[in-house]
Design a protein around this motif. Structure first.
Motif, PDB file in Angstrom:
ATOM      1  N   MET A  53       0.502  -1.266   0.155  1.00 19.49           N
ATOM      2  CA  MET A  53      -0.159   0.175  -0.168  1.00 19.49           C
ATOM      3  C   MET A  53       0.801   1.639  -0.444  1.00 19.49           C
ATOM      4  O   MET A  53      -0.120   2.597  -0.227  1.00 19.49           O
ATOM      5  N   VAL A  58       4.651   3.067   7.762  1.00 18.27           N
ATOM      6  CA  VAL A  58       3.985   2.538   8.760  1.00 18.27           C
ATOM      7  C   VAL A  58       4.515   0.578   8.662  1.00 18.27           C
ATOM      8  O   VAL A  58       4.798   0.263   9.825  1.00 18.27           O
ATOM      9  N   ARG A 165       1.232   9.734  -5.045  1.00 21.05           N
ATOM     10  CA  ARG A 165       1.636   8.799  -4.107  1.00 21.05           C
ATOM     11  C   ARG A 165       2.738   7.380  -4.584  1.00 21.05           C
ATOM     12  O   ARG A 165       2.947   6.547  -3.953  1.00 21.05           O
ATOM     13  N   LEU A 271       5.201   7.762   2.559  1.00 23.32           N
ATOM     14  CA  LEU A 271       3.527   8.183   3.044  1.00 23.32           C
ATOM     15  C   LEU A 271       5.349   9.150   4.504  1.00 23.32           C
ATOM     16  O   LEU A 271       4.067   9.656   5.342  1.00 23.32           O
ATOM     17  N   LEU A 275       3.083  11.966   6.682  1.00 26.71           N
ATOM     18  CA  LEU A 275       2.651  11.778   8.161  1.00 26.71           C
ATOM     19  C   LEU A 275       3.407  12.751   8.649  1.00 26.71           C
ATOM     20  O   LEU A 275       2.997  13.143  10.184  1.00 26.71           O
ATOM     21  N   TYR A 283      -2.157  16.574  14.525  1.00 32.03           N
ATOM     22  CA  TYR A 283      -2.263  15.783  14.922  1.00 32.03           C
ATOM     23  C   TYR A 283      -0.724  15.939  16.384  1.00 32.03           C
ATOM     24  O   TYR A 283      -0.761  14.876  16.924  1.00 32.03           O
TER      25      TYR A 283
ATOM     26  N   VAL B  56      -5.136   1.711   7.123  1.00 36.89           N
ATOM     27  CA  VAL B  56      -3.750   2.385   5.693  1.00 36.89           C
ATOM     28  C   VAL B  56      -4.710   1.871   4.639  1.00 36.89           C
ATOM     29  O   VAL B  56      -4.600   3.061   3.673  1.00 36.89           O
ATOM     30  N   PHE B  58      -7.807   2.407   3.746  1.00 44.38           N
ATOM     31  CA  PHE B  58      -8.658   3.191   2.956  1.00 44.38           C
ATOM     32  C   PHE B  58      -7.996   4.429   2.964  1.00 44.38           C
ATOM     33  O   PHE B  58      -8.172   5.415   2.379  1.00 44.38           O
ATOM     34  N   SER B  59      -7.282   4.848   3.372  1.00 43.68           N
ATOM     35  CA  SER B  59      -5.894   5.966   3.797  1.00 43.68           C
ATOM     36  C   SER B  59      -5.499   6.334   1.907  1.00 43.68           C
ATOM     37  O   SER B  59      -5.734   7.052   1.477  1.00 43.68           O
ATOM     38  N   GLN B  60      -5.324   4.821   1.872  1.00 43.93           N
ATOM     39  CA  GLN B  60      -3.804   4.283   0.595  1.00 43.93           C
ATOM     40  C   GLN B  60      -5.038   4.484  -1.000  1.00 43.93           C
ATOM     41  O   GLN B  60      -4.644   5.181  -1.766  1.00 43.93           O
ATOM     42  N   GLY B  66      -7.462  10.879   2.712  1.00 46.26           N
ATOM     43  CA  GLY B  66      -6.463  12.049   2.817  1.00 46.26           C
ATOM     44  C   GLY B  66      -5.247  10.822   4.015  1.00 46.26           C
ATOM     45  O   GLY B  66      -5.384   9.793   3.485  1.00 46.26           O
ATOM     46  N   ILE B  67      -4.920  12.012   4.618  1.00 48.47           N
ATOM     47  CA  ILE B  67      -3.554  11.357   5.533  1.00 48.47           C
ATOM     48  C   ILE B  67      -4.304  10.372   6.905  1.00 48.47           C
ATOM     49  O   ILE B  67      -3.124   9.310   7.454  1.00 48.47           O
ATOM     50  N   HIS B  68      -5.402  10.837   7.470  1.00 48.23           N
ATOM     51  CA  HIS B  68      -5.712  10.038   8.598  1.00 48.23           C
ATOM     52  C   HIS B  68      -5.903   8.621   8.723  1.00 48.23           C
ATOM     53  O   HIS B  68      -4.948   8.745   9.957  1.00 48.23           O
ATOM     54  N   GLY B  70      -3.485   6.442   7.537  1.00 49.46           N
ATOM     55  CA  GLY B  70      -2.513   6.317   8.114  1.00 49.46           C
ATOM     56  C   GLY B  70      -1.693   6.925   9.647  1.00 49.46           C
ATOM     57  O   GLY B  70      -0.691   6.459   9.837  1.00 49.46           O
ATOM     58  N   VAL B  71      -2.382   7.954   9.739  1.00 55.20           N
ATOM     59  CA  VAL B  71      -1.420   9.010  11.310  1.00 55.20           C
ATOM     60  C   VAL B  71      -2.417   7.638  11.860  1.00 55.20           C
ATOM     61  O   VAL B  71      -2.041   7.266  12.872  1.00 55.20           O
ATOM     62  N   PHE B  72      -3.890   7.274  11.935  1.00 58.50           N
ATOM     63  CA  PHE B  72      -4.191   6.640  13.429  1.00 58.50           C
ATOM     64  C   PHE B  72      -4.063   5.007  13.327  1.00 58.50           C
ATOM     65  O   PHE B  72      -3.713   4.006  14.394  1.00 58.50           O
ATOM     66  N   SER B  73      -2.948   4.809  12.260  1.00 59.41           N
ATOM     67  CA  SER B  73      -2.440   2.714  11.955  1.00 59.41           C
ATOM     68  C   SER B  73      -1.146   3.306  13.067  1.00 59.41           C
ATOM     69  O   SER B  73      -1.005   2.362  13.591  1.00 59.41           O
ATOM     70  N   VAL B  74      -0.820   4.342  13.284  1.00 61.14           N
ATOM     71  CA  VAL B  74       0.515   4.691  13.903  1.00 61.14           C
ATOM     72  C   VAL B  74      -0.061   4.636  15.141  1.00 61.14           C
ATOM     73  O   VAL B  74       0.678   4.319  15.873  1.00 61.14           O
TER      74      VAL B  74
END
Lengths: 312, 111
Positions: A53, A58, A165, A271, A275, A283, B56, B58-60, B66-68, B70-74
């Protein structure tokens, strides 16, 4: 299906089947050590999925934190709480067949939802460029062409701000209203790359060599044609598309060739940069809260696991 | 119907979602049928990984997301680390007190 695409599919299914087999082994193995090592396989398989992906950060976090931290912790716990010979972990009171049935029902429901649901794949509106923009300064004609910039897999649009991307993009020409069928019109595509640190404004956009000028025939009237640009290096690009060749209204309206100024887009290396920007801007508060939570978890875990010291 | 219609490159999002559904179900089965606390923790890790794949994916693959994701996966990975540390400390505490690390021995609060 090209060789590159076929190879991608084969490697994906190898990793995916590996992850599925390992996760079933975690669920069914009666030896807890074997379960723990099957979990290692699942975690690596999931890391490979993140790589597919293109979520590179990640992948790194998964391998460092999950494999390097959590899994080692779990194996430590297994070693500390069990004798190696003690392998009986299955729950005698567990309703095995009932659990299998319930889980299969959940899986079936999830698969039905995945198969029937249509996801919103539309790109944000500003990333679309259409011929209508151009039609304003020329004579009215019957041709209507939309040019859309897509991510490489062809299903997704370009992200907000023209961010791509993947290392390849697709320019999709969609002729929604054709000129007269006798008209032979061609599209010329020019893609140029931004040269950073170039003081001269005129030299800042250099023609990008692999696809300098591609001619796309649009003689078949209505339809869609994809032009694939591959191996884009990370950087900023812009593209222009213009009608060349052909006779009459389409090629030369108002005495000059039709040209679409395409959107400028950035090819992201992965990413990591987006990120990092997101974690330090939008965030930031959750990020700080998580760091406090990790500290609290560290102190709490050390407190729970320590040996009781009897006060005299 | 062609096999290529189900391929990863044609439908990357659906492939990822089905994979995560399978891993989720394996984790659910583990949590439901195991009595050993460490095994249950492994099942929870499987479930978290499945959820993370969805984030990831859905984000990609959805541009509007958007990027959200990916942020939540971290964040999920970091929270899993904290959760594993605390849970394992509790498991070792249970083992020291009861001699077993099974979840049914620690039922003092039931009375």
């Amino acid at each position: 299906m090209g060789t590159e695409e076929l190879l991608l599919n084969v490697v994906f299914y190898l990793f995916a089947i590996g992850a599925v087999v390992a996760s079933i082994a975690v669920a069914l193995s009666t030896n807890i050590i074997r379960s723990a090592f099957a979990l290692l396989g699942v975690l690596f398989g999931v890391a490979a999925m993140y790589a597919f992906m293109r979520a590179d950060f990640v992948v790194a976090a998964q391998i460092i934190i999950y494999v390097g931290g959590i899994l080692v912790l779990i194996i430590f716990a297994v070693m500390l709480t069990h004798k190696i010979t003690d392998v009986n972990v299955s729950n005698e009171s567990a309703p095995g067949p009932a659990a299998v049935f319930a889980v299969l029902c959940v899986l079936f429901a999830l698969c039905v939802i995945i198969a029937t649901r249509t996801w919103d794949r539309s790109a944000p509106a500003e990333s679309l460029t259409s011929m209508e923009k151009l039609a304003g300064d020329t004579k009215p004609t019957t041709a209507m062409v939309n040019v859309t910039l897509l991510q490489g897999d062809g299903t997704t649009g370009v992200l907000k701000g023209g961010e791509v991307r993947s290392p390849f993009v697709v320019l999709r020409y969609e002729v929604t209203q054709a000129p007269s069928t006798a008209e032979a019109a061609h599209f010329a595509l020019e893609c140029s790359e931004r040269i950073e640190n170039q003081p001269d404004e005129k030299k800042r956009w250099a023609p990008w060599s692999p696809v300098k000028e591609t001619t796309v025939g649009l003689t078949n009237g209505l339809g869609t044609r994809d032009e694939r640009l591959s191996n884009l290096k990370p950087g900023r690009y812009r593209w222009t598309a213009s009608f060349v060749g052909g006779q009459g209204t389409l090629a030369l309206a108002g005495g000059k060739p039709w040209t679409i100024e395409g959107t400028t887009f950035t090819v992201e290396a992965g990413l990591t940069r987006p990120l990092g920007v997101a974690l330090m801007s939008r965030y930031l508060l959750p990020f700080e809260l998580i760091s406090v939570l990790l500290l609290a978890a560290l102190v709490g875990a050390a407190y729970i696991a320590r040996k009781e010291v009897k006060e005299l | 119907m062609n096999v290529a219609d189900f391929s990863f490159t044609r439908h990357p999002l659906e492939n990822m979602l089905v994979l995560s559904a399978i891993i989720f179900c394996a984790g659910l089965y583990t949590v439901m049928t195991r009595k050993n606390a460490v095994s249950i923790l492994m099942g929870v890790e499987l479930i978290l990984n499945a959820a993370n794949i969805n984030f990831v994916a859905f984000s990609q693959y959805l541009p509007s997301a958007g990027i959200h994701g990916g942020v939540f996966s971290v964040f999920v990975i970091l929270l899993a680390a904290a959760e594993a540390a605390v849970a394992l400390a509790i498991i070792i505490g249970i083992y020291q007190n009861f001699g077993r690390a099974d979840v049914d021995v620690a039922d003092l609060m039931k009375e």
